[in-house]
Design a protein around this motif. Structure first.
Motif, PDB file in Angstrom:
ATOM      1  N   THR A  42       0.799  -1.224   0.000  1.00 16.89           N
ATOM      2  CA  THR A  42       0.000   0.000   0.000  1.00 16.89           C
ATOM      3  C   THR A  42       0.832   1.275   0.000  1.00 16.89           C
ATOM      4  OG1 THR A  42      -0.106   0.026   2.420  1.00 16.89           O
ATOM      5  CG2 THR A  42      -1.860  -1.165   1.254  1.00 16.89           C
ATOM      6  N   GLY A  43       2.102   1.192   0.394  1.00 16.63           N
ATOM      7  CA  GLY A  43       2.933   2.384   0.501  1.00 16.63           C
ATOM      8  C   GLY A  43       2.621   3.234   1.709  1.00 16.63           C
ATOM      9  N   THR A  44       1.924   2.663   2.690  1.00 11.17           N
ATOM     10  CA  THR A  44       1.576   3.394   3.907  1.00 11.17           C
ATOM     11  C   THR A  44       2.814   3.613   4.772  1.00 11.17           C
ATOM     12  OG1 THR A  44      -0.611   2.362   3.905  1.00 11.17           O
ATOM     13  CG2 THR A  44       0.131   3.343   5.978  1.00 11.17           C
ATOM     14  N   VAL A  45       2.966   4.826   5.284  1.00  7.65           N
ATOM     15  CA  VAL A  45       4.007   5.135   6.259  1.00  7.65           C
ATOM     16  C   VAL A  45       3.339   5.224   7.624  1.00  7.65           C
ATOM     17  CG1 VAL A  45       5.712   6.828   7.019  1.00  7.65           C
ATOM     18  CG2 VAL A  45       5.442   6.339   4.583  1.00  7.65           C
ATOM     19  N   HIS A  46       3.692   4.329   8.518  1.00  8.85           N
ATOM     20  CA  HIS A  46       3.095   4.313   9.851  1.00  8.85           C
ATOM     21  C   HIS A  46       3.575   5.527  10.642  1.00  8.85           C
ATOM     22  CE1 HIS A  46       1.911   0.313   8.753  1.00  8.85           C
ATOM     23  NE2 HIS A  46       3.159  -0.136   8.738  1.00  8.85           N
ATOM     24  N   SER A  47       2.662   6.177  11.333  1.00 13.68           N
ATOM     25  CA  SER A  47       3.018   7.351  12.123  1.00 13.68           C
ATOM     26  C   SER A  47       3.684   6.938  13.433  1.00 13.68           C
ATOM     27  CB  SER A  47       1.765   8.170  12.433  1.00 13.68           C
ATOM     28  OG  SER A  47       0.934   7.479  13.349  1.00 13.68           O
ATOM     29  N   ARG A  48       4.311   7.896  14.083  1.00  9.74           N
ATOM     30  CA  ARG A  48       4.934   7.628  15.381  1.00  9.74           C
ATOM     31  C   ARG A  48       3.880   7.150  16.389  1.00  9.74           C
ATOM     32  NH1 ARG A  48       9.694   8.561  17.526  1.00  9.74           N
ATOM     33  NH2 ARG A  48      10.345   9.758  15.685  1.00  9.74           N
ATOM     34  N   ALA A  49       2.708   7.767  16.369  1.00 13.14           N
ATOM     35  CA  ALA A  49       1.654   7.359  17.301  1.00 13.14           C
ATOM     36  C   ALA A  49       1.205   5.932  17.030  1.00 13.14           C
ATOM     37  CB  ALA A  49       0.471   8.316  17.198  1.00 13.14           C
ATOM     38  N   GLU A  50       1.091   5.565  15.770  1.00 13.87           N
ATOM     39  CA  GLU A  50       0.691   4.201  15.434  1.00 13.87           C
ATOM     40  C   GLU A  50       1.744   3.194  15.888  1.00 13.87           C
ATOM     41  OE1 GLU A  50      -2.045   4.680  11.416  1.00 13.87           O
ATOM     42  OE2 GLU A  50       0.124   5.014  11.260  1.00 13.87           O
ATOM     43  N   LEU A  51       3.002   3.499  15.652  1.00 15.34           N
ATOM     44  CA  LEU A  51       4.062   2.574  16.045  1.00 15.34           C
ATOM     45  C   LEU A  51       4.171   2.468  17.571  1.00 15.34           C
ATOM     46  CD1 LEU A  51       6.759   3.553  13.406  1.00 15.34           C
ATOM     47  CD2 LEU A  51       5.329   1.491  13.433  1.00 15.34           C
ATOM     48  N   ALA A  52       3.963   3.559  18.280  1.00 12.31           N
ATOM     49  CA  ALA A  52       3.960   3.491  19.740  1.00 12.31           C
ATOM     50  C   ALA A  52       2.810   2.628  20.235  1.00 12.31           C
ATOM     51  CB  ALA A  52       3.868   4.897  20.327  1.00 12.31           C
ATOM     52  N   ALA A  53       1.660   2.713  19.558  1.00 11.70           N
ATOM     53  CA  ALA A  53       0.523   1.865  19.930  1.00 11.70           C
ATOM     54  C   ALA A  53       0.829   0.398  19.658  1.00 11.70           C
ATOM     55  CB  ALA A  53      -0.724   2.312  19.170  1.00 11.70           C
ATOM     56  N   VAL A  54       1.547   0.116  18.577  1.00 11.42           N
ATOM     57  CA  VAL A  54       1.979  -1.259  18.294  1.00 11.42           C
ATOM     58  C   VAL A  54       2.857  -1.771  19.429  1.00 11.42           C
ATOM     59  CG1 VAL A  54       3.551  -2.612  16.845  1.00 11.42           C
ATOM     60  CG2 VAL A  54       1.802  -1.185  15.775  1.00 11.42           C
ATOM     61  N   ALA A  55       3.839  -0.967  19.834  1.00 13.42           N
ATOM     62  CA  ALA A  55       4.759  -1.389  20.898  1.00 13.42           C
ATOM     63  C   ALA A  55       4.006  -1.659  22.198  1.00 13.42           C
ATOM     64  CB  ALA A  55       5.827  -0.318  21.111  1.00 13.42           C
ATOM     65  N   GLN A  56       3.062  -0.797  22.522  1.00 10.08           N
ATOM     66  CA  GLN A  56       2.296  -0.979  23.761  1.00 10.08           C
ATOM     67  C   GLN A  56       1.470  -2.249  23.709  1.00 10.08           C
ATOM     68  OE1 GLN A  56      -0.172   2.370  24.765  1.00 10.08           O
ATOM     69  NE2 GLN A  56      -1.153   1.333  26.482  1.00 10.08           N
ATOM     70  N   LEU A  57       0.825  -2.495  22.583  1.00  8.24           N
ATOM     71  CA  LEU A  57      -0.013  -3.685  22.445  1.00  8.24           C
ATOM     72  C   LEU A  57       0.843  -4.954  22.455  1.00  8.24           C
ATOM     73  CD1 LEU A  57      -3.091  -4.041  22.124  1.00  8.24           C
ATOM     74  CD2 LEU A  57      -2.711  -4.194  19.643  1.00  8.24           C
ATOM     75  N   ALA A  58       1.989  -4.899  21.782  1.00  5.67           N
ATOM     76  CA  ALA A  58       2.872  -6.061  21.751  1.00  5.67           C
ATOM     77  C   ALA A  58       3.387  -6.388  23.150  1.00  5.67           C
ATOM     78  CB  ALA A  58       4.043  -5.795  20.802  1.00  5.67           C
ATOM     79  N   ASP A  59       3.726  -5.358  23.924  1.00  3.85           N
ATOM     80  CA  ASP A  59       4.188  -5.583  25.292  1.00  3.85           C
ATOM     81  C   ASP A  59       3.086  -6.193  26.154  1.00  3.85           C
ATOM     82  OD1 ASP A  59       6.230  -5.087  27.478  1.00  3.85           O
ATOM     83  OD2 ASP A  59       4.544  -3.899  28.232  1.00  3.85           O
ATOM     84  N   GLU A  60       1.863  -5.732  25.950  1.00  4.55           N
ATOM     85  CA  GLU A  60       0.740  -6.245  26.745  1.00  4.55           C
ATOM     86  C   GLU A  60       0.526  -7.730  26.535  1.00  4.55           C
ATOM     87  OE1 GLU A  60      -4.113  -5.488  27.153  1.00  4.55           O
ATOM     88  OE2 GLU A  60      -2.832  -4.035  26.102  1.00  4.55           O
ATOM     89  N   TYR A  61       0.731  -8.191  25.308  1.00  3.88           N
ATOM     90  CA  TYR A  61       0.460  -9.602  25.000  1.00  3.88           C
ATOM     91  C   TYR A  61       1.736 -10.440  24.854  1.00  3.88           C
ATOM     92  CZ  TYR A  61      -4.378  -8.297  24.442  1.00  3.88           C
ATOM     93  OH  TYR A  61      -5.659  -7.842  24.696  1.00  3.88           O
ATOM     94  N   GLY A  62       2.886  -9.858  25.112  1.00  3.80           N
ATOM     95  CA  GLY A  62       4.129 -10.617  25.035  1.00  3.80           C
ATOM     96  C   GLY A  62       4.514 -11.008  23.625  1.00  3.80           C
ATOM     97  N   ILE A  63       4.189 -10.172  22.660  1.00  2.00           N
ATOM     98  CA  ILE A  63       4.488 -10.434  21.252  1.00  2.00           C
ATOM     99  C   ILE A  63       5.807  -9.750  20.883  1.00  2.00           C
ATOM    100  CG2 ILE A  63       3.680 -10.174  18.875  1.00  2.00           C
ATOM    101  CD1 ILE A  63       1.789 -11.910  20.415  1.00  2.00           C
ATOM    102  N   ARG A  64       6.693 -10.466  20.233  1.00  2.00           N
ATOM    103  CA  ARG A  64       7.956  -9.866  19.775  1.00  2.00           C
ATOM    104  C   ARG A  64       7.742  -9.260  18.389  1.00  2.00           C
ATOM    105  NH1 ARG A  64      12.265 -11.710  22.817  1.00  2.00           N
ATOM    106  NH2 ARG A  64      13.371  -9.929  21.906  1.00  2.00           N
TER     107      ARG A  64
END
Length: 401
Positions: A192-214
């Motif tokens: 798609t050529g989408t560039v993820h924003s800083r807010a989106e990537l921070a939300a990814v990190a938070q969600l991954a930490d919550e569920y123990g996803i690397r």
């Protein structure tokens, strides 16, 4: 000026009489057809190949000089040292204001996909789940399944962005019972050529930490962010310390045939990366390391000229589609040299690429290979001359008659 996601936009571009010429306009079609790579040998000569991710550009001069000098020295042995990581570090500081490429937390790998495989082996077990955002780069499916892991899709939203509700549900299922799971993030996103924003990537990190996803981020297209958007390295956002990035100069300087890439670990993943088998570093090409290093260190002006040309091609494609194929919908890519076209309103079924090839003699990527959300779509490669893009769209429109 701000990007569509609210990020400050950098508007670098070549200016002045000494600026490099647009690399996309340097090579005539008859010269390109002499190439023997996949792009130019998969289909007959009457087909315009706008599919696989190769660019119609000459070798960047700094890269050509570095390879020529190495050959003159007979410097064709095995790769060694951290010059590639040091070059990427300097590039990341200049382009992304990021100091996270620390040589001690990097490992040289044969290419990005093989590096992803090796990192996934470090942080998941056979049979584990690897989450992807579909539609996504087809090798994500093939390589993950070949290494005895399962792919779970968390489809993008209708605008081509991460759907966090879908992602959380998929994370829950992937990590159920305390299983080790991973998220293979494509950033910028292909197709798609989408560039993820800083807010989106921070939300990814938070969600991954919550569920123990690397999180393992494929950031191969990072240097190819177009005017109006800005790349944010995943490892630069809060909470991403246990993640990994796979980076390479191969896409931005058209070096796919010169194999080399880097695995970069966040501070919390350094111990995992240290467990990568030493023999993995035997896979990259020494000439590849030399070429990639030269691109990163000395190819900035050439890259800026390329980005300006790609930006023009992005606008050209939108105008051509509006005039000749108004039923085709697309969101202009923020990055990469690829565009994702929604052809469902043309009534060509799940695989419109077949019609464009058979009747139009234009080779595009079929959307079905990109997973859920790909049916009825095609991916087109914009890293070519404006004349080729014009002819391709003309042929695509004519194929509908």
């Amino acid at each position: 000026m701000t990007s569509p996601t609210g990020e400050p936009a950098r508007t670098r571009g070549p200016e002045g009489p000494d600026a490099p010429a647009n690399p996309l306009t340097r090579l005539p079609l008859d010269e390109l057809r002499r190439r023997t790579s996949m792009k130019w040998r998969t289909y007959p000569p009457d087909v315009l190949p706008l599919w696989v991710a190769e660019m119609d550009v000459p070798v960047p001069p700094p890269v050509a000089r570095a390879i020529t000098d190495a050959l003159a020295l007979g410097d064709t042995g095995y790769p060694a040292g951290t010059v590639y990581a040091e070059a990427l570090d300097a590039f990341a500081r200049e382009r992304w204001d990021w100091d996270g490429v620390v040589a001690e937390r990097t490992a040289i790998v044969p290419d990005v996909m093989l590096g992803i495989v090796e990192v996934l082996k470090l942080v998941t077990d056979p049979g584990a789940t690897v989450v992807v955002n579909s539609p996504v780069y087809p090798p994500f499916y093939a390589f993950v399944e070949h290494m005895d892991r399962k792919v779970a899709e968390a489809p993008l939203d209708p605008y081509g962005r991460i759907d966090f509700a879908a992602l959380e549900i998929t994370f829950q299922e992937a990590a159920a019972g305390g299983r080790r799971a991973a998220y293979l993030l494509c950033s910028p996103h292909n197709p798609t050529g989408t560039v993820h924003s800083r807010a989106e990537l921070a939300a990814v990190a938070q969600l991954a930490d919550e569920y123990g996803i690397r999180v393992v981020a494929d950031e191969i297209h990072a240097p190819l962010v177009l005017r109006g958007a800005r790349f944010v390295p995943y490892l630069s956002v809060p909470g991403a310390e246990s993640g990994f990035s796979l980076m390479s100069a191969s896409k931005a300087w058209n070096l796919a045939g010169l194999k080399a890439a880097l695995a970069v670990a966040g501070p919390g993943a350094a111990a995992d990366l240290a467990r990568m088998p030493e023999e993995v570093s035997h896979g990259p090409s020494h000439l590849g390391v030399i070429a990639h290093t030269a691109g990163l260190r000395e190819g900035g002006a050439w890259l800026d000229a390329l980005l300006a040309g790609l930006d023009e091609n992005r606008t050209l494609l939108a105008d051509l589609l509006a005039d000749e194929l108004p039923q085709v919908r697309h969101i202009a890519p923020q990055a990469t040299y690829l565009a994702w076209l929604d052809c469902r309103d043309l009534g060509l079924g799940d695989d419109p690429a077949a019609r464009f090839l058979d009747r139009g003699r234009v080779a595009l990527n079929s959307g079905t290979a990109f997973g859920t959300g790909g049916a009825g779509h095609v991916r087109i490669n914009l890293a070519t001359s404006p004349e080729v893009i014009k002819e391709a769209v003309r042929r695509m429109a004519a194929s509908l008659g």
